[in-house]
Design an enzyme around this catalytic site. Structure first.
Site, mmCIF file in Angstrom:
data_model
loop_
_atom_site.group_PDB
_atom_site.id
_atom_site.type_symbol
_atom_site.label_atom_id
_atom_site.label_comp_id
_atom_site.label_asym_id
_atom_site.label_seq_id
_atom_site.Cartn_x
_atom_site.Cartn_y
_atom_site.Cartn_z
ATOM 1 N N THR A 223 0.880 -1.177 0.000
ATOM 2 C CA THR A 223 0.000 0.000 0.000
ATOM 3 C C THR A 223 0.909 1.217 0.000
ATOM 4 O OG1 THR A 223 -1.652 -1.213 1.271
ATOM 5 C CG2 THR A 223 -1.876 1.186 1.171
ATOM 6 N N LYS B 121 -7.225 1.588 -3.216
ATOM 7 C CA LYS B 121 -6.878 1.114 -1.869
ATOM 8 C C LYS B 121 -7.103 2.230 -0.839
ATOM 9 C CE LYS B 121 -4.989 -1.205 1.544
ATOM 10 N NZ LYS B 121 -5.378 -2.462 2.139
ATOM 11 N N LYS C 78 0.513 5.239 8.158
ATOM 12 C CA LYS C 78 1.060 5.519 6.818
ATOM 13 C C LYS C 78 -0.062 5.679 5.795
ATOM 14 C CE LYS C 78 2.042 1.840 4.674
ATOM 15 N NZ LYS C 78 1.358 0.852 3.840
HETATM 16 P P1 NAP Z 1 5.487 -6.377 7.231
HETATM 17 O O1 NAP Z 1 5.158 -7.583 8.019
HETATM 18 O O2 NAP Z 1 6.248 -5.262 7.881
HETATM 19 O O3 NAP Z 1 6.254 -6.858 5.920
HETATM 20 C C1 NAP Z 1 7.018 -6.036 5.081
HETATM 21 C C2 NAP Z 1 8.253 -6.824 4.719
HETATM 22 O O4 NAP Z 1 9.023 -6.102 3.757
HETATM 23 C C3 NAP Z 1 9.134 -7.030 5.945
HETATM 24 O O5 NAP Z 1 9.508 -8.391 6.036
HETATM 25 C C4 NAP Z 1 10.326 -6.127 5.665
HETATM 26 O O6 NAP Z 1 11.546 -6.548 6.195
HETATM 27 C C5 NAP Z 1 10.374 -6.144 4.159
HETATM 28 N N1 NAP Z 1 11.072 -4.950 3.669
HETATM 29 C C6 NAP Z 1 10.814 -3.672 3.992
HETATM 30 N N2 NAP Z 1 11.691 -2.859 3.369
HETATM 31 C C7 NAP Z 1 12.507 -3.659 2.648
HETATM 32 C C8 NAP Z 1 13.604 -3.416 1.816
HETATM 33 N N3 NAP Z 1 14.046 -2.169 1.607
HETATM 34 N N4 NAP Z 1 14.208 -4.471 1.231
HETATM 35 C C9 NAP Z 1 13.776 -5.735 1.452
HETATM 36 N N5 NAP Z 1 12.722 -6.029 2.250
HETATM 37 C C10 NAP Z 1 12.112 -4.991 2.831
HETATM 38 O O7 NAP Z 1 4.164 -5.731 6.636
HETATM 39 P P2 NAP Z 1 2.838 -6.471 6.096
HETATM 40 O O8 NAP Z 1 1.818 -6.488 7.171
HETATM 41 O O9 NAP Z 1 3.205 -7.721 5.378
HETATM 42 O O10 NAP Z 1 2.328 -5.371 5.049
HETATM 43 C C11 NAP Z 1 2.998 -5.163 3.817
HETATM 44 C C12 NAP Z 1 2.273 -4.050 3.049
HETATM 45 O O11 NAP Z 1 0.931 -4.463 2.801
HETATM 46 C C13 NAP Z 1 2.170 -2.730 3.804
HETATM 47 O O12 NAP Z 1 2.274 -1.662 2.908
HETATM 48 C C14 NAP Z 1 0.783 -2.779 4.428
HETATM 49 O O13 NAP Z 1 0.270 -1.481 4.641
HETATM 50 C C15 NAP Z 1 0.018 -3.538 3.363
HETATM 51 N N6 NAP Z 1 -1.132 -4.320 3.842
HETATM 52 C C16 NAP Z 1 -1.062 -5.037 5.007
HETATM 53 C C17 NAP Z 1 -2.167 -5.768 5.428
HETATM 54 C C18 NAP Z 1 -2.143 -6.569 6.725
HETATM 55 O O14 NAP Z 1 -3.225 -6.942 7.202
HETATM 56 N N7 NAP Z 1 -0.996 -6.870 7.301
HETATM 57 C C19 NAP Z 1 -3.334 -5.772 4.662
HETATM 58 C C20 NAP Z 1 -3.361 -5.080 3.465
HETATM 59 C C21 NAP Z 1 -2.255 -4.343 3.060
HETATM 60 P P3 NAP Z 1 11.784 -6.696 7.796
HETATM 61 O O15 NAP Z 1 11.186 -8.033 8.117
HETATM 62 O O16 NAP Z 1 13.251 -6.655 7.964
HETATM 63 O O17 NAP Z 1 11.080 -5.547 8.445
#
Ligand code: NAP
Length: 310
Positions: free
Chosen positions: A109, A184, A252
């Site tokens: 997102t 979104k 965010k």
């Molecule tokens: P998350 O658990 O923080 O996963 C993001 C992953 O990306 C983490 O493993 C992170 O590494 C990795 N990452 C970040 N920067 C990076 C970089 N520069 N190089 C390589 N890897 C990198 O977040 P999430 O919950 O999966 O959400 C991901 C996205 O989807 C977000 O934008 C969120 O707003 C959106 N979203 C989430 C949900 C939900 O329910 N969770 C639902 C819809 C949309 P680290 O492990 O080292 O931090």
């Protein structure tokens, strides 16, 4: 020749998939592709978070550029727009390694303007680009039942549809570059005040001395029902504030939506209030907890606390 992991009867050359970002959402989504038989090249910031995928047959790559170098389609699912900029446009990013004819779809997102910037930078290299954020939460990712909102060229979406079908129940083209991210934001605007309502309702039920589980069960099938109520109230009741969807990611999203609304000359006071409440929750140290942890920030406002049901 790799066995065709046919989707919906579609046949053709099987693309090699690149995956960047294996957090809460990405790890589940990527797992569905490995289980379907796709060859997957993967990288993420913290390698441990990809270990289960590597054990299942994915190939580790040191950088997003290396992921892209051997992939036909690259999907990115990182945290913030700054992460998207780094993993797609950066020196070791996807576009630095992508072959002409490849396709990158960012599922984070993120900002509509950044999606348009990526589309233009990719086009110069002969690479297709889509913005393809999702809704459906960690539950939808785990169950392969996400909703995907897509911006970019429809013909590029056609190419990636069989892949998306492995973890989505609904995929809808919304318009040109950035339209997926705008869609979104519509989702997040609709959810924001609803989350405030769910958390306030739970606090009210507790303070009134009601059996919280019983009242939630009573109201959920009626007009007060929502995905947020059904999925988050049970977690709050058992004191489980693990994300799910992180408070800081919601801050965010609401910030992006507010900035876009301001740019369009639109006042959205309900959204602004929700954003401020979530900023407060983050400031109270709840940024890494799930969005239903707003309940705890709101309880603090009334000098009370949230009691969990054993
Ligand atoms: P998350 O658990 O923080 O996963 C993001 C992953 O990306 C983490 O493993 C992170 O590494 C990795 N990452 C970040 N920067 C990076 C970089 N520069 N190089 C390589 N890897 C990198 O977040 P999430 O919950 O999966 O959400 C991901 C996205 O989807 C977000 O934008 C969120 O707003 C959106 N979203 C989430 C949900 C939900 O329910 N969770 C639902 C819809 C949309 P680290 O492990 O080292 O931090």
């Amino acid at each position: 020749m790799q066995t065709e992991p046919a989707v919906g009867g579609a046949r053709g050359p099987v693309p090699t998939i690149g995956w960047v970002g294996t957090g809460i959402m990405g790890a589940h989504m990527c797992r569905h592709l490995i289980e379907a038989g796709y060859e997957v090249r993967v990288t993420t910031r913290t390698r441990d978070k990809a270990q289960a995928l590597l054990d299942s047959g994915a190939t580790w790559c040191a950088t997003p550029a290396e992921v892209a170098h051997g992939s036909d389609i690259v999907l990115t699912m990182v945290g913030y727009p700054s992460d998207v900029r780094e993993v797609v446009l950066g020196g070791s990013g996807v576009l630095a390694g992508a072959r002409p004819g490849a396709l990158v779809a960012d599922m984070t997102t993120s900002e509509p303007g950044l999606a348009a910037e990526i589309f233009d930078a990719a086009a110069v290299l002969g690479v297709g680009a889509l913005d393809a954020p999702v809704s459906g939460g960690d539950v939808g990712a785990r169950n392969g039942a996400l909703t995907i909102m897509v911006g970019g060229r429809e013909e590029d979406l056609e190419r990636v549809l069989p892949v998306f079908a492995r973890f989505a129940k609904s995929v809808t083209w919304q318009g040109g570059p950035g339209a997926g991210q705008h869609a979104k934001m519509v989702n997040q605007v609709a959810i924001a005040s609803g989350m405030v309502g769910v958390c306030e309702a739970l606090l009210y039920a507790q303070r009134a001395g009601l059996d919280v589980a019983r009242v939630v069960e009573t109201i959920a099938p009626g007009a007060a029902g929502s995905w947020s109520l059904s999925n988050y109230a049970p977690r709050a009741m058992r004191g489980d504030f693990e994300p799910g969807f992180k408070v800081d990611h919601f801050v965010k999203d609401l910030g992006i939506a507010l900035a876009e609304a301001r740019r369009m000359g639109l006042a959205l006071p309900g959204l602004a209030l929700a954003e401020q409440l979530y900023v407060a929750a983050s400031a109270q140290g709840l940024g890494g907890r799930g969005t239903h942890a707003l309940l705890r920030a709101l309880a603090t406002l009334s000098g009370t606390s949230w009691a969990t049901t054993p």
